[in-house]
Design an enzyme around this catalytic site. Structure first.
Site, PDB file in Angstrom:
ATOM      1  N   PHE A 393       0.551  -1.230  -0.290  1.00 18.62           N
ATOM      2  CA  PHE A 393       0.241   0.385  -0.007  1.00 18.62           C
ATOM      3  C   PHE A 393       0.820   1.325   0.228  1.00 18.62           C
ATOM      4  O   PHE A 393       1.836   1.386   0.919  1.00 18.62           O
ATOM      5  CB  PHE A 393      -1.233   0.410   1.170  1.00 18.62           C
ATOM      6  CG  PHE A 393      -1.717  -0.860   1.581  1.00 18.62           C
ATOM      7  CD1 PHE A 393      -2.503  -2.354  -0.559  1.00 18.62           C
ATOM      8  CD2 PHE A 393      -2.555  -0.870   1.771  1.00 18.62           C
ATOM      9  CE1 PHE A 393      -3.374  -3.184   0.043  1.00 18.62           C
ATOM     10  CE2 PHE A 393      -3.818  -2.231   1.895  1.00 18.62           C
ATOM     11  CZ  PHE A 393      -3.801  -2.514   1.000  1.00 18.62           C
ATOM     12  N   GLU A 394       0.478   2.573  -0.743  1.00 20.00           N
ATOM     13  CA  GLU A 394       1.049   3.475  -0.506  1.00 20.00           C
ATOM     14  C   GLU A 394       0.507   4.456  -0.599  1.00 20.00           C
ATOM     15  O   GLU A 394      -0.365   4.388   0.091  1.00 20.00           O
ATOM     16  CB  GLU A 394       2.122   3.301  -2.179  1.00 20.00           C
ATOM     17  CG  GLU A 394       2.458   2.248  -2.252  1.00 20.00           C
ATOM     18  CD  GLU A 394       3.579   2.675  -3.856  1.00 20.00           C
ATOM     19  OE1 GLU A 394       3.616   3.363  -4.714  1.00 20.00           O
ATOM     20  OE2 GLU A 394       4.259   1.802  -4.103  1.00 20.00           O
ATOM     21  N   GLY A 395       0.722   5.875  -0.693  1.00 15.31           N
ATOM     22  CA  GLY A 395       0.489   6.666  -0.349  1.00 15.31           C
ATOM     23  C   GLY A 395      -1.301   7.284  -1.070  1.00 15.31           C
ATOM     24  O   GLY A 395      -1.737   7.487   0.479  1.00 15.31           O
TER      25      GLY A 395
END
Length: 608
Positions: A393-395
């Site tokens: 999961f990124e920003g």
């Protein structure tokens, strides 16, 4: 209230006008002057004895040899995040007496003040002092006041300030002598995460500070303490000091101890001691070209299938399919892909489904989304016979902290539901379930400065947002490989910013994961370090794969420093971790594009 700068102060014109009014009324006060018996009652205001007698918040203070106002030493204190770098000492004074506090300072905003006077606490400040400037203020103690706290501090978000030749002139209080240096420091039997310490009582002491690797980690009033949150199979050094009203003694002799081998921490215990992790572009094409599973070299110990992607941001429904033949003409069939996975597993490799990536937004805001996530990820794992899950999961997926301020007790739904979902998957597949995570440094190490939605100068409240997830799942976590790229400069435990692409950056970021760190500068909320076998360093495989590419020579320096304490450069680590698990890269495909430079360097370093 937004912190935009120090409060306004009375201008010189207004002060002069007020003095004139007092003079007309016959109330003008003469400038304070020291009586014959007056003396400087501050201790070590010249900082020639280091920080003896001084306490600086968040480890913000240091003694430097330049610039100095007098002598050979001065104080340098660096504000960081929500910490204004306050350095203070408690001074013994006489009741109902007048004192003059003075110091030479330079910096953008520098404050000098006294608290606990028993009357009116005082402070004064200067702005943008390009050279040494003297600050002076006067106060009178209360009828029963026997000690006051004198301090300096800077301002949030500004550079370091300097202070020197601090004095507090007035009637001498009853002298209090610094306590003796503690003797007899010894270490008891370590565990994998803690070391018990004990020492002999020091004359004149009312308390003690315990230091690990030169950093204060706890305070106690007794003659024993247990340092916790340590990493298994790691050597540590400890010292202790004695404290009383007069200040802090010098540090004791050093004692060393090595923690025992740890257990637990998720599946993958049958991984090699040093593992290479790589992402395989299985569901999409880019400039690196498509690599078939069967063509992945044996160098790779963990292969993350990129990516399982959501059907919508909030549904929790995750799907995976191979790259379409129109984009990847050499893509294998599903049957061939599954057979290649089985062959890798037979050779001792782990194959995981990675969820998220740059374009895969996943926000489990409801329990229904959580349950859908569990069922859909399970379906992928079962269909392809995979070993576990990688959370990438990124920003865009981390609308996590909308009010949480303690990473140890999250309440934000997307955090709570993600933790619950992963625990459900672990419970379903058992101890052999492999769990890895690949957050960006912004969402982990930047928690050292910022966390939650607190008033930190407009800083993105998502900074450090992975910390509650990592902490809650640390006993289930096989590997954490933070992306040491695409992040810009990040502050390390030395309170210095480190830039991507060099050994120092990877050393500093990895040291934080292994040592632990206070979150948002709060010493009561310390993120405990992970075991070295749970940590791999994440890097781009080529210059095309991401900002922050690191040459093989610099990667080798970083590994040497962390595992052998050689080639450490400017950053001093807090331990030596021969059991560091290894390296992760984005990606297998980009490494192939770059003639396998990354994996060849790994094999050469760890002996293939």
């Amino acid at each position: 209230m937004e912190r935009t700068g120090p409060p306004a102060r009375m201008t010189g014109l207004l002060a002069a006008f007020s003095a004139a009014l007092l003079a007309v009324g016959g109330l003008a006060a003469s400038a304070p002057s020291a009586a014959a018996a007056d003396a400087d009652v501050a201790r070590n205001g010249t900082f020639e004895a280091g920080l003896t007698g001084w306490n600086c918040t968040g480890g913000s203070g240091a003694v430097v040899s330049t610039p100095v106002h007098g002598g050979t030493s001065a104080l340098k204190a660096t504000p960081a995040g929500s910490d204004n770098a306050k350095c203070s000492q408690t001074v013994t004074v006489k009741p109902d007496s007048t004192y003059t506090l003075s110091a030479w300072v330079q910096g953008s905003y520098v404050y000098l003040g006294a608290a606990g006077t028993g009357t009116t606490d005082v402070s004064t400040w200067t702005q943008s002092a390009g050279a040494w400037k003297q600050l002076t203020t006067t106060f009178r103690t209360g009828a029963s006041t026997t000690s006051v706290s004198v301090y300096t501090h800077g301002w949030y978000g500004t550079p370091a300030y300097y202070a020197d030749d601090l004095t507090l002139v007035g009637p001498g209080g009853d002298p209090v002598v610094l306590p003796a240096v503690p003797a007899g420091l010894r270490a008891g039997t370590p565990t994998s995460t803690s070391v018990p310490l004990s020492w002999t009582a020091a004359t004149g002491a009312t308390g003690y500070n315990v230091y690990r690797g030169g950093t204060k980690v706890l305070s106690t009033t007794g003659t024993s303490a247990t340092v916790t949150g340590l990493t298994a199979s790691t050597a540590y050094s400890f010292q202790v000091t004695a404290t009383n009203e007069a200040g802090e003694s010098a540090k004791s002799a050093t004692v060393s101890a090595t923690t025992t081998t740890g257990g637990g921490g998720g599946g993958g215990s049958d991984l090699p001691a040093h593992a290479l992790v790589g992402y395989l572009h299985s569901s999409f094409a880019n400039g690196s070209g498509y690599t078939r599973m069967a063509d992945v070299p044996d160098s790779w110990d963990v292969i993350d299938l990129a990516f399982g992607e959501p059907t919508s941001v909030t549904s929790g429904d995750i799907r995976f399919s191979l790259c379409p033949v129109t984009e990847c003409p050499n893509v294998e069939s599903v049957a061939e892909f599954k057979a290649a996975i089985k062959a890798k597993q037979a050779a001792g490799k782990k194959v995981l489904i990675s969820i998220g990536g740059q374009n895969g937004q996943v926000q489990l805001a409801t329990t229904a989304a959580r349950d859908t996530f569990v069922s859909s990820v399970s379906k992928i794992i079962d269909e392809y016979g995979l070993d576990g899950l990688d959370i990438d999961f990124e920003g865009h997926s981390l609308s996590l902290n909308t009010g949480d301020t303690d990473f140890r007790s999250p309440t934000t739904p997307v955090v709570v539901n993600l933790i619950s979902a992963v625990k459900s998957l672990k419970a379903k597949y058992g101890e052999k379930f492999v769990l890895t995570m690949a957050p960006e440094t912004f969402f982990v190490q930047l928690g050292y400065q910022y966390y939650g939605s607190g008033p930190w100068g407009g800083q993105d409240p998502r900074a450090g947002a992975y910390l509650p997830v990592i902490h809650a799942l640390r006993d289930d976590l096989t590997l954490l490989h933070v992306q040491d790229y695409n992040s810009g400069s990040i502050m390390g435990l030395d309170n210095q910013y480190h830039s991507m692409g060099g050994a120092d950056f990877h050393i500093a970021m990895t040291d934080m994961l292994l040592t632990g760190f206070p979150v948002a500068g709060d010493q009561t909320k310390v993120f405990p370090g992970l075991r070295p076998d749970q940590v791999a360093i994440g890097l781009p495989a080529s210059t095309q794969a991401g900002n922050g590419h690191t040459s093989p020579a610099e990667v080798t320096k970083a590994l040497n420093c962390l595992t052998k304490k050689t080639d450490c450069g400017s950053y001093a680590t807090h331990g030596t971790w021969s059991g560091l698990r290894g390296l992760m890269t984005w990606s297998v495909n980009w490494d192939r594009f770059n003639n396998w430079e990354f994996s060849k360097n790994f094999d050469a370093y760890f002996g293939g």
